[in-house]
Design a protein around this motif. Structure first.
Motif, mmCIF file in Angstrom:
data_model
loop_
_atom_site.group_PDB
_atom_site.id
_atom_site.type_symbol
_atom_site.label_atom_id
_atom_site.label_comp_id
_atom_site.label_asym_id
_atom_site.label_seq_id
_atom_site.Cartn_x
_atom_site.Cartn_y
_atom_site.Cartn_z
ATOM 1 N N VAL A 39 2.873 11.924 64.476
ATOM 2 C CA VAL A 39 3.300 12.835 63.392
ATOM 3 C C VAL A 39 2.305 13.259 62.557
ATOM 4 C CG1 VAL A 39 4.985 13.514 61.962
ATOM 5 C CG2 VAL A 39 5.727 12.300 63.931
ATOM 6 N N THR A 40 2.091 14.465 62.491
ATOM 7 C CA THR A 40 1.072 15.011 61.590
ATOM 8 C C THR A 40 1.661 16.095 60.596
ATOM 9 O OG1 THR A 40 0.299 16.903 62.996
ATOM 10 C CG2 THR A 40 -0.938 14.647 62.974
ATOM 11 N N LEU A 41 1.565 16.280 59.463
ATOM 12 C CA LEU A 41 2.265 16.998 58.489
ATOM 13 C C LEU A 41 1.423 17.998 58.056
ATOM 14 C CD1 LEU A 41 4.255 13.997 56.512
ATOM 15 C CD2 LEU A 41 4.967 15.297 58.436
ATOM 16 N N ARG A 75 3.000 23.858 53.857
ATOM 17 C CA ARG A 75 3.517 25.082 54.579
ATOM 18 C C ARG A 75 4.867 24.920 54.852
ATOM 19 N NH1 ARG A 75 1.789 26.527 60.978
ATOM 20 N NH2 ARG A 75 3.739 27.903 61.322
ATOM 21 N N THR A 76 5.443 23.559 55.264
ATOM 22 C CA THR A 76 6.950 23.224 55.661
ATOM 23 C C THR A 76 7.834 23.673 54.416
ATOM 24 O OG1 THR A 76 6.286 21.532 57.111
ATOM 25 C CG2 THR A 76 8.271 21.326 56.112
ATOM 26 N N ARG A 77 7.382 23.393 52.970
ATOM 27 C CA ARG A 77 8.126 23.682 52.022
ATOM 28 C C ARG A 77 8.403 25.066 51.879
ATOM 29 N NH1 ARG A 77 4.894 19.350 49.607
ATOM 30 N NH2 ARG A 77 3.690 20.809 48.646
ATOM 31 N N ALA A 78 7.263 25.850 52.015
ATOM 32 C CA ALA A 78 7.341 27.434 51.943
ATOM 33 C C ALA A 78 8.045 27.753 53.117
ATOM 34 C CB ALA A 78 6.012 27.911 51.992
ATOM 35 N N GLU A 79 8.076 27.677 54.287
ATOM 36 C CA GLU A 79 8.777 28.002 55.587
ATOM 37 C C GLU A 79 10.310 27.525 55.286
ATOM 38 O OE1 GLU A 79 5.841 28.281 59.147
ATOM 39 O OE2 GLU A 79 6.693 26.548 58.781
ATOM 40 N N LEU A 80 10.682 26.379 54.863
ATOM 41 C CA LEU A 80 11.929 25.868 54.744
ATOM 42 C C LEU A 80 12.681 26.924 53.619
ATOM 43 C CD1 LEU A 80 12.483 22.120 54.428
ATOM 44 C CD2 LEU A 80 13.679 23.710 55.837
#
Length: 243
Positions: free
Chosen positions: A90-92, A96-101
């Motif tokens: 797993v790579t994070l 980006r994930t916070r913005a897309e969520l």
């Protein structure tokens, strides 16, 4: 229905830059393959790139008619769906994930048409209370090669589409040939429902029944492998233009 083309927000990938200048820039930069934008434009929409500024999510969505959450070579943080451990693969990209969520949660709450692609489909599942398989080869011995060895603009396998679903209505198909570029997959869809699977049982598409248009596909329809791929984008644009 407005005669103007609907404005479709498209999320971007990001990289930190390379000190030696070997990447696009020495400084942090955004990126996206052109065929994402072209698929939206060819279907009748106007694609616009979205930053990773989580604080701008609400104002951004006020100006959009639809949202596409794209894929990328990274994973959703397992902590977001309650996993106690993280697989070594797993790579994070946490920013980006916070913005897309933030964009996804607001889009769903506002009934804004949504299309999640590959990693965007996985994040959509998590947003709707679902969970993910962190590494298919370890979790499902004998599974297909979901990171296909042949080029991504060629099919990797077929998917079976569940009759009566939004995906079935949109594509007009019972089966589709798709490309495959992922090592994770949806394990449980949460409030969504599964609308397509691979021959090995891996979830290939989900949709949210209580929403006007909320669809996630594990493959990359922007490559237009099958007739149904273009129909997915056309359906998104139709839904976005009729708001």
């Amino acid at each position: 229905m407005s005669m103007s083309r609907p404005l479709i927000g498209v999320t971007l990938d990001s990289e930190p830059g390379a000190p030696d200048g070997g990447a696009y820039s020495r400084f942090p930069w955004y990126a996206l393959r052109r065929n994402y934008m072209d698929a939206i434009a060819d279907a009748g929409g106007i694609p616009v790139a979205l930053s990773h500024r989580q604080d701008l999510a609400a104002e951004t969505l006020e100006r959009l008619d639809g949202l596409v959450v794209t894929g990328g070579a990274f994973d959703v943080d397992p902590a977001l769906y309650g996993a106690a451990t993280r697989h070594d693969s797993v790579t994070l990209k946490s920013g980006r994930t916070r913005a897309e969520l933030a964009l996804l949660r607001l889009a769903i709450a506002r009934d804004l048409p949504v299309l999640g692609i590959c990693g965007g489909q996985q994040l959509l599942a998590v947003c709707l209370g679902g969970t993910l398989i962190q590494h298919i080869p370890d979790a499902l011995p004998g599974a297909l090669a979901h990171e296909q060895p042949n080029p991504r603009d060629q099919p990797g396998h077929e998917v079976a589409i569940v009759p009566g679903t939004l995906l079935a209505r949109v594509t007009g198909a019972e089966r589709m040939a798709v490309n495959s570029a992922h090592h994770q997959a949806v394990r449980t869809p949460g409030r969504a429902v599964v609308c397509a699977t691979a021959p090995d049982g891996v979830v290939e598409a989900i949709e949210y029944p209580g929403h006007p248009f909320c669809l996630g596909v594990q493959w990359h329809p922007e490559f237009a492998i099958s007739m149904g791929d273009g129909r997915i984008f056309s359906a998104l644009i139709d839904a976005s233009g009729s708001r």
